[in-house]
Scaffold this motif. Structure first.
Motif, PDB file in Angstrom:
ATOM      1  N   CYS A 281       0.836  -1.213   0.000  1.00  0.00           N
ATOM      2  CA  CYS A 281       0.000   0.000   0.000  1.00  0.00           C
ATOM      3  C   CYS A 281       0.865   1.254   0.000  1.00  0.00           C
ATOM      4  N   GLY A 282       1.931   1.232   0.786  1.00  0.00           N
ATOM      5  CA  GLY A 282       2.827   2.383   0.830  1.00  0.00           C
ATOM      6  C   GLY A 282       3.505   2.631  -0.511  1.00  0.00           C
ATOM      7  N   ALA A 283       3.930   1.557  -1.158  1.00  0.00           N
ATOM      8  CA  ALA A 283       4.584   1.695  -2.460  1.00  0.00           C
ATOM      9  C   ALA A 283       3.624   2.244  -3.507  1.00  0.00           C
ATOM     10  N   LEU A 284       2.398   1.720  -3.524  1.00  0.00           N
ATOM     11  CA  LEU A 284       1.418   2.218  -4.489  1.00  0.00           C
ATOM     12  C   LEU A 284       1.057   3.671  -4.220  1.00  0.00           C
ATOM     13  N   GLN A 285       0.923   4.047  -2.947  1.00  0.00           N
ATOM     14  CA  GLN A 285       0.603   5.436  -2.614  1.00  0.00           C
ATOM     15  C   GLN A 285       1.727   6.361  -3.057  1.00  0.00           C
ATOM     16  N   TYR A 286       2.963   5.925  -2.862  1.00  0.00           N
ATOM     17  CA  TYR A 286       4.098   6.738  -3.304  1.00  0.00           C
ATOM     18  C   TYR A 286       4.083   6.919  -4.822  1.00  0.00           C
ATOM     19  N   ILE A 287       3.828   5.843  -5.543  1.00  0.00           N
ATOM     20  CA  ILE A 287       3.790   5.907  -7.005  1.00  0.00           C
ATOM     21  C   ILE A 287       2.685   6.857  -7.465  1.00  0.00           C
ATOM     22  N   ILE A 288       1.541   6.810  -6.814  1.00  0.00           N
ATOM     23  CA  ILE A 288       0.425   7.684  -7.191  1.00  0.00           C
ATOM     24  C   ILE A 288       0.756   9.143  -6.921  1.00  0.00           C
TER      25      ILE A 288
END
Length: 72
Positions: free
Chosen positions: A47-54
């Motif tokens: 979730c953290g990785a996806l939020q960063y990418i977004i």
């Protein structure tokens, strides 16, 4: 007190074929127990990785994705 870290993704690389797989909390031990075939390369908070990418700017996003795909 146990603090949940959120959904984790575990990334493994097959030692002979080079195949890369991403597995969840429920399945990581299946590959970890087969260390003669699979190498654990990294773990990350999905979730953290996806939020960063977004949230990242395009240049930052591209660098981050490149860093994830270039890990040995």
């Amino acid at each position: 007190m146990n603090v949940p870290i959120g959904p984790a993704a575990f990334i493994f690389k097959h030692k002979r074929t080079g195949q890369i797989v991403v597995v969840s909390n429920e399945r990581w031990h299946e590959l970890y127990d087969k260390q003669e075939d699979w190498e654990h390369t990294t773990s990350l908070n999905a979730c953290g990785a996806l939020q960063y990418i977004i949230d990242a700017k395009p240049a930052e996003r591209n660098r981050y994705i490149k860093s994830l795909t270039e890990q040995p």
